[in-house]
Design an enzyme around this catalytic site. Structure first.
Site, short mmCIF file in Angstrom:
data_model
loop_
_atom_site.label_atom_id
_atom_site.label_comp_id
_atom_site.label_asym_id
_atom_site.label_seq_id
_atom_site.Cartn_x
_atom_site.Cartn_y
_atom_site.Cartn_z
N LEU A 1 0.86 -1.19 0.00
CA LEU A 1 0.00 0.00 0.00
C LEU A 1 0.90 1.24 0.00
CD1 LEU A 1 -3.16 0.14 0.08
CD2 LEU A 1 -2.36 -2.07 0.79
N ASP B 1 2.09 3.73 16.95
CA ASP B 1 1.36 4.67 17.82
C ASP B 1 -0.13 4.38 17.87
OD1 ASP B 1 3.44 6.36 18.72
OD2 ASP B 1 3.52 7.32 16.76
N LEU C 1 -6.66 -7.70 4.98
CA LEU C 1 -7.47 -6.88 5.88
C LEU C 1 -8.29 -5.94 4.99
CD1 LEU C 1 -8.11 -5.77 8.73
CD2 LEU C 1 -6.12 -4.28 8.48
N ALA D 1 36.23 27.76 9.87
CA ALA D 1 36.67 28.63 10.98
C ALA D 1 36.03 30.01 10.94
CB ALA D 1 38.19 28.72 11.02
N GLU E 1 30.13 29.97 12.96
CA GLU E 1 30.15 28.92 13.98
C GLU E 1 29.61 29.32 15.35
OE1 GLU E 1 34.15 26.56 13.50
OE2 GLU E 1 34.47 28.72 13.28
#
Ligand SMILES: Cc1cc2nc3c(=O)[nH]c(=O)nc-3n(C[C@H](O)[C@H](O)[C@H](O)COP(=O)(O)OP(=O)(O)OC[C@H]3O[C@@H](n4cnc5c(N)ncnc54)[C@H](O)[C@@H]3O)c2cc1C
Ligand code: FES
Ligand code: FES
Length: 1343
Positions: free
Chosen positions: A269, A370, A414, A1092, A1274
């Site tokens: 599916l 879930d 199903l 840097a 950074e």
């Protein structure tokens, strides 16, 4: 068993164009098809597992029953091409183009500065575009939901959301302030700024310039597909591939017959379960039965007792159906539906919910599902069907445990799912806790249902199911049985917890780890359920005065009940506007859009792997070690070489020159040092062939001792990569003797994966002449690739040219490693004489390339009771992995930067890089600073706790105050640092909010708030002058157009945009007359890595120099004809034989460090900043919500405030990820488990602070740098630690209230697991604890 008969034609549309595929291979995904067959490379590959959204496209389908066209987003990497029969696909190219017409979504994301590297952008565009096709004026909630499945590693999401918001219904008001106040309101701008009020801008783009959205302009659904859908053909379609046959019947009857004929064939599916299993776990199915054309599977019927939902409905459709039912029915009937809806909000991202079917979800029976726990407790029935007929089966624990007696028969499918309504006095709840709020699999989830006897609190029926607490879903049946008849009260709660912990028992070694956390969640969730039901009973009792008396919920406990809502952020970005006298044409200091922004948004920006396939091109796949430390006894490639398409296997023996360095070999020779160590590489005609071949290479190993993974073990074995680095000042021993108090502690900081969206990739093209090679590579350092390739091949450097058009994110991870991949591919290319493409899969990239160094630090801090720190001794160790790489420099930078913003007279900092049997760690944004400074800041909080003072007071007390010298004796003035700190305190209203936090904490027991402010002194640049040199080459052509080339690489940080801003100012011509094509070692040689934070700065100086040289040459001509145009002057210059090409050069800032003496001037300048964050934690689950962040950053005079704010926000969010969710997990054998977006959680759009304000400090000058600007690449990383310290502040508040020691071992990331377990309470006390010596844990900590 592939069937030899002829395949049917696969018919679908791509962006309005009909595609008929005659011999389609069912194993091909839509992503591969788009990129390889149709050459539509706008859709990107970044994970291949549906977890990042980079490959998002829109699928449109006509639903003949509803007579409606449905548009939905999908992840193309999981869509089998055969599933698209009769569908229309729209890719980013179909949405709009810079050459024809831009779509408003594309225009707005670019112009709102929502693109940096641009690799995620096409996916973002497609998610937003699909949303707008369905909802032209979406709500904010819909927008956040639509983007929840799309990851971006660069921007921090805020500008992406800002662009989407311009379409939202609510967006009429000002979106610039999160405070609800308009930025144009009087007082909207803070008057405390040093710069005059009128100098401060809060607009980064002009919304009124955007073209309106006109839904009538969209591509129409192809009429041919409409006709096909209205009169669907019923015949079965079959597509035969080399190994797999795809059968797509047109009727349910045919499907059932086929299922009976091929019972072993899975029904496909959404392919969101089958697809990842086939890709990563090697599952193989020769026949796939598609149910896509069976309309019966999508039928939904409402009955008086419940809902019947077709198994083929997508989870997104299920969500809509449930929401509709909830709005129609009384609350008591929709308890189960509400619980399902709650889970569906955070289950995966929108694309997966659009693809995944309810049937596939249930049948997959993932332990983390879930929905299944709720369906199980909600008495769901499965309606099964086969040729034999229909039958019902309960979705219960026996089915979910996969017991044969409670399972589908092989020939059954199903058909639908019946979910009954709930009843009066029945309560259903759902719970889940994951590493982050959305798009993350739950660690534990649960469904709980109780039926109470009407009007009483007596339990009549109870069901509880847990996911994630075992290999399958666990139902606590026995416990529930034992509790029936009990009143819903505290005694029952105690008993229930005891029973649940007995029944849902997890062994200490359980896969997935986090065992004690999971046990705690089992009972914490039940406690939440207990309170939820009590609260409902209280509500009911109000209407029934004579009813039973239920236990009171103490006020402070109510906080256990609410979940954190998912909200999109609001906020304001402030920067100083340019001087009113600045010429309008001069772009410096203005928020100019990224040069490639629009191309990112249309998918027309070309990345390395978007380069079309070369003639006779081969694909390379790397073979890596499966052992952590072993001798290679033999490599047998014979079987692999016999496979079709396989051309060669490249080993170290094929290297004509040097095989890397002695201690850092490109390919292992006799010995492997880690799992993931590169041993050899297969080259084949196709990617698929190369991947199949690596399975056939037989490597025999002999394990070698010792095997070291952890820092502790490395210390024990004295296993280090380089000598200790040490800095000292004052007399530390003496100082410790004179202080009031001393605290000692430990800090553990986990590593971090770069997770650049574009994985490592390279294309090497050998040329016919003179051993020349062209190398297209995604790197931050093309010269390093060039040098490595030439030494590997033993050819002069001048024969190889490296080209870098753009890089899809680097963050330090593409400084060193690309050279290894480039060199191995180059060996393959020269050996075979054919072009070689090497594109690392996400899994391999994460396994092989290493990342940020994990750190373990010990500190001893001596201080006076006033909070003044007198002595600080820090010793830290970083886990360098198996090779030196950048570990020595990282250690040096770590030690140099440890003092952060504090003046402490007596200091001792020591650091060492441990050698372990893990992949070599490498450069990463911040280069040691984000890890190291966490120790320093942790000392501050420890001192605060001991003195009974607030951490901000200790910070203030110990901060540099006047011109001073650092520990390495470099002089500097902290004036700007103090300004940042004060502005941050002020803008964040810190002190009043600190009081509000304390008030909140007094009233709430289960939720705690925390607030923290951190200062920052970040040194920019490399500690060596030669690393600051830069060059540029500027050509002016006879039509006046200018081509700029420089040594920096475009990583998304907008360096090319900034360079043209510089050139434009210098040459006084518009940016539109200029172009940057690429970074190439042929135009600017011997470049330094773009890293840097100094790239724009030094290359800007070189571009400036080149432009000034050119302008000087043009000066006489301009003087002679001052009224002339640029074109006139160029024409004249050419006539007069004046060179119109110049090299610009910058010799670099002076920088040096003498480690013997412990002094030097290692950094050209500092960037200062401060950040304040407020968060709230749920003490029962460990979840947290970010309430607000305020950042003040000193950008000097920003070259481009939009880009600089983007850098600050992006790095802050990346830092927040480091400190909160990004957790690398290793097996006891040294195998990295977390190798994709499923297991490794970088922040998503729902993780950013609800209010997110960033201000660039006005009127900050740095005479040294180009136009007084500063590099911000950074520094923001560390400011993410304000979230970490706000979390620890909240945890400390919880511990204080619970009377537990306030000091605890600092461990980053502060994951839900850490937070939950640190907030110890009666539930953590209940759980069984393991004796770690009695079993082998699932994972080991390496920091
Ligand atoms: C990136 C990502 C994130 C995810 N996050 C979450 C999450 O947070 N929470 C969660 O619970 N899940 C999550 N999932 C899992 C997801 O919910 C399931 O993969 C999905 O529901 C499976 O449905 P599908 O239609 O794609 O199944 P498929 O992959 O198409 O099929 C799966 C299995 O089901 C069988 N099958 C399918 N339909 C039928 C039928 N009608 N009759 C009989 N057998 C059938 C197939 O034979 C196959 O064996 C995630 C998945 C991905 C890829
Ligand atoms: S590449 Fe498809 S979701 Fe990541
Ligand atoms: S811009 Fe989003 S990943 Fe780079």
């Amino acid at each position: 068993m592939p069937c030899p008969s002829k395949s049917d034609d696969l018919v679908f549309f791509v962006s309005g164009r009909k595609v008929i595929e005659r011999n389609v291979d069912p194993e091909v995904t839509l992503l591969t098809f788009l990129r390889k067959n149709l050459r539509l490379t706008g859709t990107k590959y970044a994970c291949g597992r549906g977890g990042c959204g980079a490959c998002t496209v829109m699928v449109s389908k006509y639903d003949p029953v509803l007579a409606k066209i449905r548009h939905f987003s999908v992840t193309a990497c999981l869509v089998p091409i055969c599933s698209l029969y009769g569908n229309a696909v729209t890719t980013v190219e179909g949405v709009g183009s810079i050459n024809t017409r831009l779509h408003p979504v594309q225009e707005r994301i670019a112009k709102s500065h929502g693109t940096q590297c641009g690799f995620c952008t096409p996916g973002m565009v497609m998610s937003m575009y699909t949303l707008l096709r369905n909802h032209p004026q979406p709500s904010e909630e819909q927008l956040t939901e639509a983007l929840g499945g799309n990851l971006c590693r660069c921007t921090g999401y805020r500008p992406i959301l800002a662009s989407g918001r311009t379409f939202c219904v609510e967006s009429n008001g000002c979106q610039q302030r999160g405070t609800g106040k308009c930025c144009l309101d009087p007082g909207g701008n803070d008057s405390s700024s040093v710069g005059r009020e009128s100098d401060i801008c809060t607009e980064l783009f002009a919304e009124d310039e955007f073209q309106p959205l006109d839904p009538t302009q969209e591509l129409i659904f192809p009429p041919e597909l409409l006709r096909m859908a209205e009169k669907p053909e019923k015949q079965t379609l079959t597509f035969h591939g080399e190994r797999v046959t795809w059968i797509s019947p047109g009727t349910l009857k045919d499907l059932l017959e086929l299922k009976a004929k091929h019972p072993e064939a899975p029904l496909i599916l959404g392919n969101t379960s089958l697809g990842p299993a086939m890709k990563s776990q090697g599952h193989f199915h020769p026949i796939l039965l598609s149910a896509a054309r069976i309309s019966e599977l999508s039928v939904v019927s409402k009955t008086s007792e419940g809902l019947i939902i077709g198994a083929g409905c997508s989870l997104a459709q299920v969500k809509d159906i449930l929401a509709e039912r909830v709005s129609e029915l009384p609350e008591e009937k929709t308890q189960t539906y509400r619980a399902l809806l709650k889970q569906l909000k955070s289950l995966a991202g929108q694309q997966i919910r659009n693809m995944a079917s309810l049937g596939g979800h249930i049948i997959s029976r993932h332990c983390y599902s879930d929905l299944n726990p709720i369906l199980a407790v909600g008495n769901t029935t499965l309606n099964l069907i086969s040729v034999e007929g229909a039958r019902q089966m309960p979705l219960n624990e026996r089915f979910l445990a996969g017991l044969a007696s409670a399972d589908l028969k092989p020939e059954e499918i199903l058909e639908s799912v019946y979910v009954p309504h709930s009843h009066a006095w029945e309560f259903v709840s759902a719970f889940r806790q994951a590493q982050c709020q959305q798009n993350a699999l739950a660690d534990v989830n649960a469904g709980m249902r109780v039926l109470l006897k009407e009007g009483t609190g007596t339990i009549e029926d109870l069901s509880i199911s847990y996911g994630g607490a075992g290999a399958v879903m666990v139902s606590a049946q026995k416990s529930c049985q034992r509790l029936i008849g009990r009143p819903w009260d505290e005694l029952m709660l105690e008993e229930a917890c005891r029973l649940l912990l007995e029944e849902v028992s997890l062994p200490g070694w359980a896969p997935g780890g986090k065992v004690e956390f999971k046990r705690t969640l089992v009972v914490s969730f039940f406690f939440k359920f207990y309170l939820e039901v009590l609260q409902e009973l209280k509500k009911l009792a109000k209407f029934m005065p004579d009813s039973h008396h239920y236990p009171e919920i103490p006020d402070g406990f109510l906080s256990a009940l609410e979940d954190f809502p998912i909200t999109g952020p609001q906020g304001v970005q402030r920067y100083q506007s340019v001087d009113s006298h600045q010429s309008l044409q001069d772009p410096v200091g203005r928020p100019i859009v990224h040069l490639s922004g629009l191309k990112h948004a249309t998918g027309e920006a070309i990345f390395c792997d978007d380069i079309p396939t070369m003639d006779r091109e081969l694909f390379m796949v790397l073979v890596t070690s499966t052992r952590a430390h072993a001798k290679i006894i033999s490599i047998d490639s014979s079987e692999a070489l016999e496979l079709p398409g396989v051309v060669d296997v490249i080993t170290a023996e094929d290297i004509p020159g040097t095989n890397g360095a002695e201690d850092d070999k490109l390919m292992a020779v006799d010995e492997v040092l880690c799992v993931g160590h590169i041993i050899c590489a297969v080259v084949a005609e196709t990617n698929v062939q190369a991947k199949s071949a690596i399975e056939k290479i037989k490597i025999t190993y002999e394990d070698i001792e010792p095997v070291i993974f952890t820092i502790n073990d490395a210390i024990k074995h004295n296993s280090f990569l380089c000598p200790e680095k040490k800095l000292e000042q004052g007399n530390i021993e003496e100082a410790f003797e004179k202080v009031d108090q001393i605290v000692e502690g430990e800090v553990h900081v986990g590593g971090q994966e770069h997770f650049y969206m574009e994985t490592q990739r390279v294309l090497v093209i050998p040329k016919a002449e003179d051993k020349e090679l062209d190398i297209y590579v995604s790197t931050q350092d093309p010269s390093h690739v060039q040098r490595t390739v030439s030494s590997t091949l033993s050819i002069p450097i001048n024969r190889t040219t490296c080209h870098v058009k753009r890089v899809g994110g680097g963050f330090g991870g593409k400084v060193g490693r690309p050279a290894v991949f480039g060199a191995i591919a180059a060996v393959g290319a020269t050996k075979t004489g054919r072009p070689i493409r090497l594109v690392l899969d996400r899994e391999d990239d994460m396994l092989i390339t290493g990342g940020r160094h994990p750190l373990f630090g010990k500190y001893k801090v001596g201080f006076m009771n006033s909070g003044r720190i007198k002595a600080l001794d820090i010793e830290c160790f970083i886990n360098g992995g198996c090779m030196l790489d950048d570990s020595e420099q990282v250690t040096e930078f770590l030690i140099l930067k440890l003092e952060n913003a504090y003046k402490i007279h007596n200091l001792r900092f020591r650091g060492r890089a441990c050698m372990t049997n893990l992949p070599s760690n490498t450069a990463f944004r911040g280069f040691g600073f984000p890890q190291g400074t966490l120790i320093t800041e942790s000392c501050i909080t420890a001192v605060a706790a001991k003195c009974g003072l607030l951490p901000e007071k200790i910070r203030e007390k110990n901060m540099y105050k006047t011109v001073d010298k650092t520990i390495y004796k470099q002089a500097f003035s902290p004036e700007t640092l103090i300004r940042c700190w004060n502005e941050c305190l002020d803008k964040s209203s810190f002190h009043s909010r600190r009081m509000q936090v304390e008030e909140f904490n007094k009233k709430n027991y289960w939720k705690k708030k925390g607030i923290a402010i951190v200062p920052m002194k970040f040194s920019v640049g490399f500690a060596a002058t030669s690393y600051h040199q830069a060059a540029a080459l500027v050509h002016i052509y006879t039509d006046g157009s200018v081509l700029v080339t420089h040594g920096g690489n475009e990583l998304g940080q907008g360096i090319h945009t900034k360079m043209l801003q510089v050139a434009s100012r210098e040459l006084k011509i518009p940016m539109s007359s200029m172009h940057i094509c690429e970074t190439s070692t042929a135009t600017v040689p011997n470049t330094i890595a773009t890293a840097a934070s100094i790239g724009s700065d030094v290359n800007g100086r070189a571009v400036q120099n080149a432009c000034q040289i050119l302008l000087k040459r043009l000066e006489p001509i301009i003087k002679k004809n001052p009224e002339g145009t640029w074109e006139d002057w160029i024409e004249a210059a050419f006539e007069q034989r004046i060179s119109l090409s110049a090299t610009g050069y910058f010799r670099g800032y002076k920088a040096f460090m003498d480690w013997e003496k412990g002094e030097g001037d290692p950094f050209p300048y500092y960037v200062y900043g401060a950040a304040c964050s407020e968060i709230e934690i749920d003490c029962l689950t460990g979840a947290h919500k970010k309430i607000r962040t305020d950042i003040i950053m000193d950008a000097g005079c920003s070259l481009n405030p939009a880009i600089d704010i983007g850098q600050v926000e992006g790095s802050f969010i990346q830092g927040m990820g480091l400190y909160t969710t990004e957790e690398l997990k290793y097996s006891p054998e040294g195998v990295l488990y977390s190798r994709g977006p499923d297991e490794y959680k970088i922040p998503t759009i729902t993780d950013i602070p609800e209010e997110f304000n960033v201000s660039l400090l006005p009127s900050s000058q740095t005479p040294l740098t180009i136009y007084s600007s500063k590099g911000l690449g950074e520094s923001g990383m560390f400011l993410g630690s304000s979230v970490f310290f706000a979390i620890t502040d909240a945890v400390a508040a919880a511990r204080r209230e619970r009377d537990i020691a306030e000091d605890f071992t600092v461990k980053s990331p502060a994951t839900p697991e850490w937070i939950r377990m640190a907030c110890a309470d009666r539930f953590t006390e209940m759980i069984p604890r393991d004796d770690l010596r009695t079993f082998k844990p699932w994972s080991i900590p390496i920091a």
